[in-house]
Design a protein around this motif. Structure first.
Motif, PDB file in Angstrom:
ATOM      1  N   ASN A  68      28.156  64.331   6.247  1.00 16.32           N
ATOM      2  CA  ASN A  68      28.031  65.848   6.975  1.00 16.32           C
ATOM      3  C   ASN A  68      28.246  65.724   8.438  1.00 16.32           C
ATOM      4  OD1 ASN A  68      27.333  68.663   6.175  1.00 16.32           O
ATOM      5  ND2 ASN A  68      25.175  68.263   7.069  1.00 16.32           N
ATOM      6  N   GLY A  69      28.572  64.535   9.192  1.00 17.44           N
ATOM      7  CA  GLY A  69      29.104  64.439  10.316  1.00 17.44           C
ATOM      8  C   GLY A  69      28.097  64.103  11.174  1.00 17.44           C
ATOM      9  N   VAL A  70      26.953  63.455  10.807  1.00 12.36           N
ATOM     10  CA  VAL A  70      25.911  62.679  11.797  1.00 12.36           C
ATOM     11  C   VAL A  70      26.599  61.838  12.916  1.00 12.36           C
ATOM     12  CG1 VAL A  70      25.459  60.742  10.341  1.00 12.36           C
ATOM     13  CG2 VAL A  70      23.619  61.765  11.903  1.00 12.36           C
ATOM     14  N   LYS A  71      26.210  61.953  14.177  1.00 12.02           N
ATOM     15  CA  LYS A  71      26.789  61.187  15.127  1.00 12.02           C
ATOM     16  C   LYS A  71      25.549  60.280  15.379  1.00 12.02           C
ATOM     17  CE  LYS A  71      28.994  61.540  19.728  1.00 12.02           C
ATOM     18  NZ  LYS A  71      29.489  62.294  20.583  1.00 12.02           N
ATOM     19  N   VAL A  72      25.953  58.968  15.583  1.00 12.73           N
ATOM     20  CA  VAL A  72      25.044  57.754  16.118  1.00 12.73           C
ATOM     21  C   VAL A  72      25.247  57.325  17.397  1.00 12.73           C
ATOM     22  CG1 VAL A  72      24.293  55.654  15.516  1.00 12.73           C
ATOM     23  CG2 VAL A  72      24.872  57.157  13.647  1.00 12.73           C
ATOM     24  N   VAL A  73      24.410  57.421  18.310  1.00 14.35           N
ATOM     25  CA  VAL A  73      24.657  56.777  19.780  1.00 14.35           C
ATOM     26  C   VAL A  73      23.617  55.588  19.841  1.00 14.35           C
ATOM     27  CG1 VAL A  73      25.499  58.591  20.627  1.00 14.35           C
ATOM     28  CG2 VAL A  73      23.120  58.452  20.833  1.00 14.35           C
ATOM     29  N   ASP A  74      23.795  54.907  21.088  1.00 15.84           N
ATOM     30  CA  ASP A  74      22.599  53.719  21.044  1.00 15.84           C
ATOM     31  C   ASP A  74      21.084  54.068  21.418  1.00 15.84           C
ATOM     32  OD1 ASP A  74      24.812  51.953  20.763  1.00 15.84           O
ATOM     33  OD2 ASP A  74      25.117  51.626  22.989  1.00 15.84           O
ATOM     34  N   GLY A  75      20.807  55.185  22.167  1.00 14.31           N
ATOM     35  CA  GLY A  75      19.495  55.199  22.328  1.00 14.31           C
ATOM     36  C   GLY A  75      19.291  56.558  22.679  1.00 14.31           C
ATOM     37  N   TRP A  76      17.956  56.942  22.859  1.00  8.28           N
ATOM     38  CA  TRP A  76      17.250  58.081  23.079  1.00  8.28           C
ATOM     39  C   TRP A  76      17.668  59.044  24.154  1.00  8.28           C
ATOM     40  CZ3 TRP A  76      14.965  60.738  26.940  1.00  8.28           C
ATOM     41  CH2 TRP A  76      14.352  62.250  26.575  1.00  8.28           C
ATOM     42  N   GLU A  77      17.994  58.448  25.408  1.00 10.51           N
ATOM     43  CA  GLU A  77      18.354  58.972  26.548  1.00 10.51           C
ATOM     44  C   GLU A  77      19.788  59.552  26.336  1.00 10.51           C
ATOM     45  OE1 GLU A  77      18.949  58.374  31.529  1.00 10.51           O
ATOM     46  OE2 GLU A  77      17.364  57.075  30.148  1.00 10.51           O
ATOM     47  N   GLN A  78      20.712  58.794  25.770  1.00  9.18           N
ATOM     48  CA  GLN A  78      21.740  59.378  25.460  1.00  9.18           C
ATOM     49  C   GLN A  78      22.088  60.529  24.452  1.00  9.18           C
ATOM     50  OE1 GLN A  78      24.819  56.364  24.242  1.00  9.18           O
ATOM     51  NE2 GLN A  78      26.497  58.024  23.958  1.00  9.18           N
ATOM     52  N   ALA A  79      21.232  60.158  23.394  1.00  8.33           N
ATOM     53  CA  ALA A  79      21.291  61.475  22.590  1.00  8.33           C
ATOM     54  C   ALA A  79      20.784  62.621  22.941  1.00  8.33           C
ATOM     55  CB  ALA A  79      20.589  60.863  21.069  1.00  8.33           C
ATOM     56  N   TYR A  80      19.558  62.550  23.529  1.00 13.78           N
ATOM     57  CA  TYR A  80      18.776  63.680  23.965  1.00 13.78           C
ATOM     58  C   TYR A  80      19.394  64.313  25.340  1.00 13.78           C
ATOM     59  CZ  TYR A  80      15.041  67.062  24.558  1.00 13.78           C
ATOM     60  OH  TYR A  80      14.145  68.044  24.673  1.00 13.78           O
ATOM     61  N   ASN A  81      19.830  63.447  26.489  1.00 13.14           N
ATOM     62  CA  ASN A  81      20.311  64.085  27.621  1.00 13.14           C
ATOM     63  C   ASN A  81      21.723  64.463  27.708  1.00 13.14           C
ATOM     64  OD1 ASN A  81      17.631  64.445  29.069  1.00 13.14           O
ATOM     65  ND2 ASN A  81      17.583  62.390  28.920  1.00 13.14           N
ATOM     66  N   GLU A  82      22.753  63.692  26.716  1.00 11.33           N
ATOM     67  CA  GLU A  82      24.120  63.896  26.740  1.00 11.33           C
ATOM     68  C   GLU A  82      24.491  64.593  25.666  1.00 11.33           C
ATOM     69  OE1 GLU A  82      25.880  60.128  27.825  1.00 11.33           O
ATOM     70  OE2 GLU A  82      24.314  59.488  29.069  1.00 11.33           O
ATOM     71  N   GLU A  83      24.164  64.412  24.479  1.00  9.09           N
ATOM     72  CA  GLU A  83      24.694  65.100  23.502  1.00  9.09           C
ATOM     73  C   GLU A  83      24.100  66.096  22.916  1.00  9.09           C
ATOM     74  OE1 GLU A  83      27.145  63.897  21.846  1.00  9.09           O
ATOM     75  OE2 GLU A  83      27.474  61.805  23.132  1.00  9.09           O
ATOM     76  N   PHE A  84      22.532  66.242  23.163  1.00  8.83           N
ATOM     77  CA  PHE A  84      21.891  67.403  22.360  1.00  8.83           C
ATOM     78  C   PHE A  84      21.906  68.664  23.478  1.00  8.83           C
ATOM     79  CE2 PHE A  84      17.388  69.368  22.405  1.00  8.83           C
ATOM     80  CZ  PHE A  84      17.577  70.178  21.007  1.00  8.83           C
ATOM     81  N   SER A  85      22.438  69.833  22.952  1.00  8.46           N
ATOM     82  CA  SER A  85      22.573  70.979  23.642  1.00  8.46           C
ATOM     83  C   SER A  85      21.533  71.646  24.200  1.00  8.46           C
ATOM     84  CB  SER A  85      23.593  72.115  22.939  1.00  8.46           C
ATOM     85  OG  SER A  85      22.836  72.467  21.810  1.00  8.46           O
ATOM     86  N   GLY A  86      20.234  71.378  23.668  1.00  7.97           N
ATOM     87  CA  GLY A  86      19.106  72.048  24.075  1.00  7.97           C
ATOM     88  C   GLY A  86      18.326  71.676  25.180  1.00  7.97           C
ATOM     89  N   SER A  87      18.707  70.398  25.559  1.00  8.72           N
ATOM     90  CA  SER A  87      18.054  69.816  26.415  1.00  8.72           C
ATOM     91  C   SER A  87      18.554  70.246  28.175  1.00  8.72           C
ATOM     92  CB  SER A  87      18.057  68.236  26.497  1.00  8.72           C
ATOM     93  OG  SER A  87      19.143  67.712  26.933  1.00  8.72           O
ATOM     94  N   ALA A  88      17.710  69.957  29.167  1.00  7.47           N
ATOM     95  CA  ALA A  88      18.025  70.270  30.450  1.00  7.47           C
ATOM     96  C   ALA A  88      19.203  69.497  31.063  1.00  7.47           C
ATOM     97  CB  ALA A  88      16.868  70.083  31.202  1.00  7.47           C
ATOM     98  N   GLY A  89      19.126  68.111  30.571  1.00  4.30           N
ATOM     99  CA  GLY A  89      20.378  67.266  30.560  1.00  4.30           C
ATOM    100  C   GLY A  89      21.411  67.720  29.841  1.00  4.30           C
ATOM    101  N   GLY A  90      21.293  68.162  28.514  1.00  5.59           N
ATOM    102  CA  GLY A  90      22.240  68.366  27.775  1.00  5.59           C
ATOM    103  C   GLY A  90      23.226  69.680  28.269  1.00  5.59           C
ATOM    104  N   LYS A  91      22.585  70.499  28.635  1.00  9.49           N
ATOM    105  CA  LYS A  91      23.188  71.780  29.379  1.00  9.49           C
ATOM    106  C   LYS A  91      24.076  71.414  30.523  1.00  9.49           C
ATOM    107  CE  LYS A  91      19.503  75.079  28.064  1.00  9.49           C
ATOM    108  NZ  LYS A  91      18.457  74.098  27.332  1.00  9.49           N
TER     109      LYS A  91
END
Length: 367
Positions: free
Chosen positions: A216-239
């Motif tokens: 189903n296309g899950v993406k795996v990254v090394d750590g939380w900061e990358q996942a939340y702040n760089e990949e997640f569209s809902g975070s302040a960093g993601g925007k």
């Protein structure tokens, strides 16, 4: 809370929990008395922690006022890295107390005999279900939190699509290419989410579930900061980063962080929590074997489960208190998610299977 964060959601949003290291300082003479005024005793107690430890200056000053000890914090990377450093320096520790080992890694710390047993004062006010070393008192429970999938409310509202609620939902076609997770081999929340899937589907069923997530296309990254702040569209960093994943493994307490560090603060958190995807994480502290200031370390452990520190944690480390009479701040309760039935896996089961599960997961999902 990562520990992250791991629980260090606030770190990336506001820079308040940076990764600077404070070197342990103070007198090197052995602690020969019951307090800092005793002959030869150090007036400094060193707390070794993962990078996400944070406490209000006023609370740490109150500890000094009550005990005479000054706290120095030595931050040592994420939870796994910090624990590895203590294992390497076993018997000659970097500090007096170690904070931040959680139930996913607890067996490693205990098997390596890192701690001197100590029954902290006030332990009778700590909930029984978090006392995983009850009777031996090698570690003291300090906080708990829930690792859960977070979702970008605007993304789903714009598409008139209901956000997922459960583990099973994440594998459905309507959520294809939406989820980003952290690597279970390198990340505390990544490992927690893997264990959550074990709790949900059992030791024989979790691999089949992850095959569905991969399809189903899950993406795996090394750590939380990358996942939340760089990949997640809902975070302040993601925007800011133009991220395109509206689902991320984070914490039930992440939405209050988005509110707290927004200017102006919104009436409603921009992110939500899929409460049927959660794994309960418990963090512990312990008196390190070979600690130079054992008396100060014991006093600090007492303080960590005292009401002042416990009520200070929610808006500093974004975790839940473990003492039953602690009050939660309104912002935390208003915007955080209450997880009634998180997944759990017995500590001895994690100890026996963790390494093999991670290897199997890596072979299945990463390679």
């Amino acid at each position: 809370m990562n520990s992250h964060l791991r629980r260090a959601v606030g770190a990336a949003l506001a820079g308040t929990l940076g990764i600077s290291v404070l070197s342990a300082c103070g007198e090197k003479s052995e602690d020969k008395g019951s307090g800092p005024d005793a002959a030869g005793a150090s007036k400094t107690v060193t707390l070794v922690s993962h990078d996400s430890f944070a406490a209000s200056d006023a609370v740490l000053k109150e500890f000094t006022r009550q005990t005479g000890y000054t706290v120095k914090v030595l931050k040592s990377g994420d939870a796994g890295a910090a624990l590895n450093k203590e294992i390497l320096t076993k018997g000659s520790p970097q500090g007096d107390v170690f904070f931040g080992v959680d139930n996913t890694l607890l067996s490693r710390a205990l098997d390596n005999d890192l701690f001197t047993p100590y029954e902290a004062k006030g332990l009778d006010r700590v909930a029984d279900e978090v006392q995983l070393d009850a009777g031996k008192h090698r570690v003291t429970p300090v906080d708990s939190g829930d690792i859960c999938v977070n979702y970008d409310k605007k993304f789903f509202a714009d598409r008139k699509l209901a956000p997922p609620k459960t583990f099973a939902d994440l594998a459905k076609p309507q959520y294809k290419n939406m989820l980003v997770v952290e690597n279970a081999a390198t990340s505390s929340p990544g490992l927690g989410f893997l264990l959550g899937s074990v709790g949900e589907y059992g030791e024989s069923g979790w691999q089949g579930y992850w095959k569905k997530l991969k399809d189903n296309g899950v993406k795996v990254v090394d750590g939380w900061e990358q996942a939340y702040n760089e990949e997640f569209s809902g975070s302040a960093g993601g925007k800011k980063a133009k991220a395109d994943r509206p689902l991320v493994v984070s914490y039930a307490s992440s939405p209050p962080v988005e509110v707290l560090y927004s200017d102006p603060q919104p009436a409603e958190a921009p992110t939500g929590v899929a409460t049927g995807t959660c794994f309960r994480q418990i963090e512990f502290a312990g008196l390190l074997k070979g600690a130079k200031n054992q008396a100060g370390g014991k006093a600090l452990l007492d303080f960590l489960i005292g009401k002042q520190f416990q009520e200070d944690m929610p808006l500093n480390m974004f975790v839940n208190p473990v003492i039953e009479d602690a009050k939660l701040p309104e912002l935390f309760t208003k915007h955080g998610a209450v997880v009634e039935q998180p997944e759990t896996v017995a500590a001895d089961t994690i100890a026996k299977n963790r390494e093999q599960w991670v290897r199997s997961w890596s072979s299945l999902v990463v390679k």
